[in-house]
Write a protein that holds these residues in place. Structure first.
Motif, mmCIF file in Angstrom:
data_model
loop_
_atom_site.group_PDB
_atom_site.id
_atom_site.type_symbol
_atom_site.label_atom_id
_atom_site.label_comp_id
_atom_site.label_asym_id
_atom_site.label_seq_id
_atom_site.Cartn_x
_atom_site.Cartn_y
_atom_site.Cartn_z
ATOM 1 N N MET A 1 -18.315 22.900 6.192
ATOM 2 C CA MET A 1 -19.379 23.537 6.926
ATOM 3 C C MET A 1 -20.253 24.389 6.000
ATOM 4 O O MET A 1 -21.441 24.458 6.185
ATOM 5 C CB MET A 1 -18.761 24.390 8.042
ATOM 6 C CG MET A 1 -19.760 24.922 8.992
ATOM 7 S SD MET A 1 -20.463 23.569 9.934
ATOM 8 C CE MET A 1 -21.317 24.442 11.165
ATOM 9 N N THR A 2 -19.646 25.024 5.003
ATOM 10 C CA THR A 2 -20.390 25.863 4.062
ATOM 11 C C THR A 2 -21.326 25.009 3.219
ATOM 12 O O THR A 2 -22.437 25.435 2.919
ATOM 13 C CB THR A 2 -19.408 26.629 3.160
ATOM 14 O OG1 THR A 2 -18.508 27.368 3.985
ATOM 15 C CG2 THR A 2 -20.144 27.579 2.251
ATOM 16 N N GLN A 3 -20.888 23.813 2.835
ATOM 17 C CA GLN A 3 -21.746 22.934 2.041
ATOM 18 C C GLN A 3 -22.955 22.478 2.846
ATOM 19 O O GLN A 3 -24.055 22.365 2.304
ATOM 20 C CB GLN A 3 -20.952 21.723 1.562
ATOM 21 C CG GLN A 3 -19.920 22.062 0.508
ATOM 22 C CD GLN A 3 -19.146 20.826 0.081
ATOM 23 O OE1 GLN A 3 -19.266 19.772 0.682
ATOM 24 N NE2 GLN A 3 -18.339 20.976 -0.961
ATOM 25 N N LEU A 4 -22.781 22.245 4.128
ATOM 26 C CA LEU A 4 -23.894 21.835 4.979
ATOM 27 C C LEU A 4 -24.932 22.951 5.073
ATOM 28 O O LEU A 4 -26.129 22.697 5.027
ATOM 29 C CB LEU A 4 -23.392 21.469 6.375
ATOM 30 C CG LEU A 4 -24.465 21.011 7.361
ATOM 31 C CD1 LEU A 4 -25.162 19.767 6.841
ATOM 32 C CD2 LEU A 4 -23.856 20.769 8.728
ATOM 33 N N ARG A 5 -24.479 24.180 5.167
ATOM 34 C CA ARG A 5 -25.405 25.318 5.216
ATOM 35 C C ARG A 5 -26.161 25.469 3.893
ATOM 36 O O ARG A 5 -27.288 25.942 3.876
ATOM 37 C CB ARG A 5 -24.666 26.609 5.516
ATOM 38 C CG ARG A 5 -24.248 26.724 6.955
ATOM 39 C CD ARG A 5 -23.661 28.069 7.229
ATOM 40 N NE ARG A 5 -23.276 28.170 8.627
ATOM 41 C CZ ARG A 5 -22.746 29.234 9.167
ATOM 42 N NH1 ARG A 5 -22.516 30.307 8.421
ATOM 43 N NH2 ARG A 5 -22.431 29.250 10.441
ATOM 44 N N ALA A 6 -25.559 25.096 2.810
ATOM 45 C CA ALA A 6 -26.220 25.193 1.512
ATOM 46 C C ALA A 6 -27.203 24.046 1.290
ATOM 47 O O ALA A 6 -28.243 24.231 0.663
ATOM 48 C CB ALA A 6 -25.183 25.208 0.396
ATOM 49 N N ILE A 7 -26.890 22.881 1.808
ATOM 50 C CA ILE A 7 -27.712 21.691 1.574
ATOM 51 C C ILE A 7 -28.812 21.534 2.618
ATOM 52 O O ILE A 7 -29.874 20.998 2.314
ATOM 53 C CB ILE A 7 -26.807 20.437 1.547
ATOM 54 C CG1 ILE A 7 -25.860 20.513 0.350
ATOM 55 C CG2 ILE A 7 -27.622 19.170 1.475
ATOM 56 C CD1 ILE A 7 -24.848 19.406 0.309
ATOM 57 N N ALA A 8 -28.633 22.023 3.817
ATOM 58 C CA ALA A 8 -29.595 21.826 4.908
ATOM 59 C C ALA A 8 -31.007 22.304 4.556
ATOM 60 O O ALA A 8 -31.972 21.561 4.795
ATOM 61 C CB ALA A 8 -29.092 22.485 6.183
ATOM 62 N N PRO A 9 -31.190 23.496 4.000
ATOM 63 C CA PRO A 9 -32.566 23.892 3.657
ATOM 64 C C PRO A 9 -33.215 22.979 2.618
ATOM 65 O O PRO A 9 -34.423 22.718 2.678
ATOM 66 C CB PRO A 9 -32.412 25.309 3.105
ATOM 67 C CG PRO A 9 -31.125 25.800 3.642
ATOM 68 C CD PRO A 9 -30.256 24.593 3.784
ATOM 69 N N LEU A 10 -32.433 22.474 1.691
ATOM 70 C CA LEU A 10 -32.979 21.555 0.692
ATOM 71 C C LEU A 10 -33.390 20.232 1.319
ATOM 72 O O LEU A 10 -34.428 19.664 0.962
ATOM 73 C CB LEU A 10 -31.960 21.324 -0.423
ATOM 74 C CG LEU A 10 -31.608 22.550 -1.268
ATOM 75 C CD1 LEU A 10 -30.501 22.209 -2.249
ATOM 76 C CD2 LEU A 10 -32.840 23.054 -1.992
ATOM 77 N N LEU A 11 -32.605 19.740 2.263
ATOM 78 C CA LEU A 11 -32.953 18.497 2.947
ATOM 79 C C LEU A 11 -34.219 18.674 3.793
ATOM 80 O O LEU A 11 -35.093 17.806 3.794
ATOM 81 C CB LEU A 11 -31.789 18.028 3.820
ATOM 82 C CG LEU A 11 -30.554 17.539 3.075
ATOM 83 C CD1 LEU A 11 -29.429 17.212 4.052
ATOM 84 C CD2 LEU A 11 -30.894 16.326 2.230
ATOM 85 N N VAL A 12 -34.309 19.786 4.480
ATOM 86 C CA VAL A 12 -35.509 20.053 5.290
ATOM 87 C C VAL A 12 -36.738 20.160 4.389
ATOM 88 O O VAL A 12 -37.799 19.605 4.706
ATOM 89 C CB VAL A 12 -35.321 21.334 6.130
ATOM 90 C CG1 VAL A 12 -36.619 21.752 6.793
ATOM 91 C CG2 VAL A 12 -34.227 21.131 7.172
ATOM 92 N N ALA A 13 -36.621 20.838 3.257
ATOM 93 C CA ALA A 13 -37.738 20.963 2.331
ATOM 94 C C ALA A 13 -38.143 19.602 1.778
ATOM 95 O O ALA A 13 -39.337 19.309 1.640
ATOM 96 C CB ALA A 13 -37.376 21.916 1.200
ATOM 97 N N ALA A 14 -37.187 18.759 1.476
ATOM 98 C CA ALA A 14 -37.487 17.425 0.953
ATOM 99 C C ALA A 14 -38.202 16.579 1.997
ATOM 100 O O ALA A 14 -39.176 15.881 1.692
ATOM 101 C CB ALA A 14 -36.209 16.741 0.488
ATOM 102 N N VAL A 15 -37.753 16.645 3.232
ATOM 103 C CA VAL A 15 -38.392 15.879 4.305
ATOM 104 C C VAL A 15 -39.824 16.366 4.513
ATOM 105 O O VAL A 15 -40.753 15.567 4.660
ATOM 106 C CB VAL A 15 -37.568 15.979 5.607
ATOM 107 C CG1 VAL A 15 -38.344 15.447 6.796
ATOM 108 C CG2 VAL A 15 -36.255 15.229 5.456
ATOM 109 N N LEU A 16 -40.037 17.683 4.518
ATOM 110 C CA LEU A 16 -41.384 18.220 4.691
ATOM 111 C C LEU A 16 -42.296 17.840 3.521
ATOM 112 O O LEU A 16 -43.485 17.570 3.717
ATOM 113 C CB LEU A 16 -41.328 19.743 4.847
ATOM 114 C CG LEU A 16 -40.729 20.239 6.158
ATOM 115 C CD1 LEU A 16 -40.605 21.755 6.140
ATOM 116 C CD2 LEU A 16 -41.536 19.777 7.348
ATOM 117 N N ALA A 17 -41.750 17.790 2.318
ATOM 118 C CA ALA A 17 -42.546 17.386 1.156
ATOM 119 C C ALA A 17 -42.965 15.924 1.276
ATOM 120 O O ALA A 17 -44.113 15.573 0.976
ATOM 121 C CB ALA A 17 -41.760 17.617 -0.127
#
Length: 75
Positions: A1-17
């Motif tokens: 669960m901690t890894q998902l919290r760390a990776i989620a903002p990066l995934l959202v930023a990549a999708v928005l880019a």
């Protein structure tokens, strides 16, 4: 669960880019235009903007007799 919290903002930023890149590519502007010097400034030649696309409102007239409430009193 901690890894998902760390990776989620990066995934959202990549999708928005990726969305931003496809939005710019699909904007449909073949001529980006260029600026040329004219008397008193520069003028955009070509481009995808029409003269009415950007509306700049006129500033409100100022009353020269108005008292500035932030000014210190002289009395």
């Amino acid at each position: 669960m901690t890894q998902l919290r760390a990776i989620a903002p990066l995934l959202v930023a990549a999708v928005l880019a990726v969305i931003a890149v496809f939005t710019v590519k699909g904007a449909g502007c073949d001529d980006p235009g260029h600026y040329e010097p004219v008397a008193g400034g520069y003028q955009l030649i070509g481009g995808c903007l029409a003269p009415g696309d950007i509306v700049v409102p006129h500033p409100a007239p100022q009353d020269p007799n108005a008292i500035d409430p932030a000014a210190p009193s002289k009395g």
